[in-house]
Design an enzyme around this catalytic site. Sequence first.
Site, PDB file in Angstrom:
ATOM      1  N   ASP A  22       1.123  -1.308   0.109  1.00 27.80           N
ATOM      2  CA  ASP A  22      -0.050   0.116   0.513  1.00 27.80           C
ATOM      3  C   ASP A  22       1.127   1.186   0.175  1.00 27.80           C
ATOM      4  OD1 ASP A  22      -2.366   1.510   0.865  1.00 27.80           O
ATOM      5  OD2 ASP A  22      -0.825   1.701   2.498  1.00 27.80           O
ATOM      6  N   ASP A  24      -0.978   5.112   1.296  1.00 25.22           N
ATOM      7  CA  ASP A  24      -0.618   6.208   1.670  1.00 25.22           C
ATOM      8  C   ASP A  24      -0.081   5.688   2.872  1.00 25.22           C
ATOM      9  OD1 ASP A  24      -1.292   8.403   0.430  1.00 25.22           O
ATOM     10  OD2 ASP A  24      -2.806   6.990  -0.983  1.00 25.22           O
ATOM     11  N   ASP A 206      -1.782  -0.065   5.824  1.00 24.85           N
ATOM     12  CA  ASP A 206      -1.924   0.981   7.309  1.00 24.85           C
ATOM     13  C   ASP A 206      -3.493   0.831   7.605  1.00 24.85           C
ATOM     14  OD1 ASP A 206      -2.093   2.995   5.173  1.00 24.85           O
ATOM     15  OD2 ASP A 206      -2.796   3.721   6.875  1.00 24.85           O
TER      16      ASP A 206
END
Length: 260
Positions: A22, A24, A206
């Site tokens: 991922d 961001d 996250d």
Amino acid sequence: MTADNVAVGRLARAERLLVALDFDGTLSPLEDDPMAARMLPAARTAVEALAALPHTWAALVSGRSLSDLRTIAEHDDDSPILLAGSHGAEYWTPDAGTVEPADDPADVALRDRLRGEAERATGTLPGVWIEPKTFGFGVHTRTAAPADAAKANTAVDEIVSAAAPHWRRRTGHNIVEYAFRDEGKDTAVAHLRELTRADAVLFAGDDVTDEDALRSLGEGDVGVHVGEGASTAATLVVADIPAFAALLARLAEERRSPAE
């Protein structure tokens, strides 16, 4: 030996390794202006080191549209890094370039109409921003007051549920996304695994939208959640982006060593 050392050692010995990440909150800090996001230098260095190794593929897997992902990742056509945008509905590879699905014009027209309605419904709410996406749109509330964020999400939920109840709804850090395609990051990881013929996968994220991919991993894979305090299907949890960048750097070093 700690759990992360064991995991890194196992991945370092994989014959064909896919490192799918991922963007961001995993490689880049979250920004009030989403298009201002950039990888931390240590994270970029580690990702590029992994992508340069034999039988090793680095990929960015994001909910961002592919064009936006290429911008924030500072990714050009000479890059070896694979991309999966829009939660696995769009791809870029060095061999094929951009690969996007052919969508029904009616879906595109509905996307544009509902996005316009969402913009009008939230236009007076400070800090609320509607992000255009290839297959839908997102409602950003990172800089909005909690009451305004709630108003925005309620208003847009009503718009979408009335006109497109079949659309997929996802929540993330101060964003709600709506899409007329159903792919998730598990789709992206499965496709990239097949494409690279990887026998081991590291996936890291996250946010809530990363849990689909984390749950899809197999016994020989490793899932990492970046950030503490959240419930996650990951096998490892690291405190923050610098800690994760250090883990990636360690993996690159250990994977490089046997070849030297």
